[in-house]
Design an enzyme around this catalytic site. Structure first.
Site, PDB file in Angstrom:
ATOM      1  N   ARG A 256       0.935  -1.348  -0.032  1.00 47.29           N
ATOM      2  CA  ARG A 256      -0.039   0.249   0.073  1.00 47.29           C
ATOM      3  C   ARG A 256       0.904   1.066   0.100  1.00 47.29           C
ATOM      4  O   ARG A 256       1.876   1.465   0.779  1.00 47.29           O
ATOM      5  CB  ARG A 256      -1.033   0.152   1.146  1.00 47.29           C
ATOM      6  CG  ARG A 256      -2.174  -1.021   1.136  1.00 47.29           C
ATOM      7  CD  ARG A 256      -2.909  -0.463  -0.082  1.00 47.29           C
ATOM      8  NE  ARG A 256      -4.238  -1.494   0.095  1.00 47.29           N
ATOM      9  CZ  ARG A 256      -4.446  -2.270  -0.855  1.00 47.29           C
ATOM     10  NH1 ARG A 256      -3.482  -2.688  -1.596  1.00 47.29           N
ATOM     11  NH2 ARG A 256      -5.570  -3.140  -0.833  1.00 47.29           N
ATOM     12  N   GLU A 285      -3.448   7.397  -5.122  1.00 47.50           N
ATOM     13  CA  GLU A 285      -3.010   6.605  -6.293  1.00 47.50           C
ATOM     14  C   GLU A 285      -4.408   6.832  -7.432  1.00 47.50           C
ATOM     15  O   GLU A 285      -5.494   6.713  -6.899  1.00 47.50           O
ATOM     16  CB  GLU A 285      -3.214   5.132  -5.963  1.00 47.50           C
ATOM     17  CG  GLU A 285      -2.768   4.177  -7.053  1.00 47.50           C
ATOM     18  CD  GLU A 285      -2.477   2.720  -6.496  1.00 47.50           C
ATOM     19  OE1 GLU A 285      -3.374   1.828  -6.846  1.00 47.50           O
ATOM     20  OE2 GLU A 285      -1.518   2.590  -5.775  1.00 47.50           O
ATOM     21  N   HIS A 304       0.371  -0.212 -10.422  1.00 51.15           N
ATOM     22  CA  HIS A 304      -0.378  -1.397  -9.657  1.00 51.15           C
ATOM     23  C   HIS A 304      -0.492  -2.589 -10.417  1.00 51.15           C
ATOM     24  O   HIS A 304      -1.581  -2.858 -10.445  1.00 51.15           O
ATOM     25  CB  HIS A 304      -1.808  -0.766  -9.103  1.00 51.15           C
ATOM     26  CG  HIS A 304      -2.191  -1.394  -7.955  1.00 51.15           C
ATOM     27  ND1 HIS A 304      -2.740  -0.485  -6.681  1.00 51.15           N
ATOM     28  CD2 HIS A 304      -2.260  -2.483  -7.226  1.00 51.15           C
ATOM     29  CE1 HIS A 304      -2.912  -1.292  -5.789  1.00 51.15           C
ATOM     30  NE2 HIS A 304      -2.641  -2.630  -6.142  1.00 51.15           N
TER      31      HIS A 304
END
Length: 345
Positions: A256, A285, A304
């Site tokens: 994370r 993000e 990601h």
């Protein structure tokens, strides 16, 4: 008995793949209803109280009427959608490690169990970690950036610019859950020395030494983050933690973005105290276009993607189909996000 099942897919795990999987799990006794979204071409977001969701809840609610199950990756399983399935909907299956796109309170109130897949992409993420460790330790992102700009830089063969092989490296894993444990297993094949910090574990698997976080940071050539995000772990890797790391160490974050203080990391890279970083997750993000971290040549930044593989899509669809089939044939899901829906008492 033929089961009407809504298969809400996207461009990673398609509705067609979900439908084929559930048909196989129920020996063809299925009437699939296909619903799609444009994710990841279009971003996911917060929709009617659920997070990281993609799709139109009104379209999904219309499809759910009379359905026995919904299987999805990212579709918004909102209170509206669950209410549309009243009287028929028996189970929701989500092909994710955390079903944040489901209104769990509404599902529990309706007595609808939500099956999910913890660790569904652990091997893909673990392979990504090990592969990018090699790239970062050997300075490949910076070397590739120089060559792409037209510079043939043979000074990468200077001793002080060369990096370690995994066989000679000590790798510290912050968090030893499913992904961390798989990374440790892969590193064992390379001959790495593996340290781990996980306050929830009393014993380490073979080949791993449990240590406290300061010892791990000071003793590792590579630090890879696999911790959950909690109030306690937010900015776990801050200025003080980065100052504890070995000079020339590498930081990898596939967990994370909020685990790392990005300003402190940028300063550590600018000063040269860290050799490189691999960042697959960010805070926020996506990162702001002005964020300097993704543009640094010594940073391997990816959007990601660590958990993106064909095997993840195919195996996730097959596994969640089996979970849904178990419920529809009188059984229980292996992993239920709201067990009170199964046992209201």
């Amino acid at each position: 008995m033929t089961h009407r099942i809504v298969c809400a897919g996207d461009q990673f795990i398609s509705a067609e793949l979900l439908a084929r999987s559930v048909e196989a799990a129920l020996d063809g006794d299925v009437t699939p209803v296909l619903v799609g979204s444009a994710w990841p071409t279009e971003p996911f977001g917060e929709i009617d109280g659920v997070r990281e969701a993609a799709g139109d809840p009104s379209e999904l609610a219309a499809a759910v009427e009379g359905a026995a199950a919904v299987i999805t990756h990212l579709a918004p399983i909102t209170a509206q959608v669950l209410a549309a399935g009243k009287g028929s909907l028996q189970v929701v299956g989500v092909t994710r490690g955390g079903p944040v796109n489901v209104d769990l309170a509404a599902a529990t109130a309706a007595g609808i169990p939500v099956a999910y897949l913890p660790g569904r992409n652990l091997n893909a993420v673990a392979e990504f970690c090990v592969g990018t460790m090699i790239c970062a330790m050997r300075g490949l992102p910076a070397a590739a950036a120089r060559l792409a700009s037209g510079t043939w830089d043979a000074t990468g063969f200077k001793y002080e610019r060369t990096g370690l092989e995994l066989a000679a490296a000590t790798v510290g894993l912050v968090g030893l859950g499913a992904v961390g444990a798989r990374v440790a297993q892969l590193l064992g094949a390379f001959g790495s020395r593996v340290l781990a910090h996980d306050p929830y574990l009393a014993d380490a698997p073979p080949g791993v030494t449990l240590v406290d976080l300061p010892e791990l940071l000071a003793g590792s050539d590579v630090v890879s983050l696999h911790a959950r995000l909690t109030p306690e772990t937010r900015h776990l890797i801050d200025k003080a933690a980065l100052a504890t790391m070995r000079p020339g160490a590498v930081l990898i974050n596939t967990a994370r973005g909020e685990l790392v203080d990005r300003a402190a990391l940028d300063a550590a890279l600018e000063s040269g105290s860290l050799r490189a970083a691999v960042l697959d997750v960010f805070d926020p993000e996506p990162p702001d276009p002005t964020d300097p971290l993704p543009r640094r040549p010594e940073v391997l930044a990816t959007p990601h993607l660590a958990g993106a593989s064909r095997q993840v899509a195919e195996q996730s669809a097959a596994r969640i189909a089996a979970e849904v089939a178990a419920v529809l044939t009188g059984g229980r899901p292996t992993h239920c996000a709201n067990p009170d829906a199964l046992d209201p008492q």
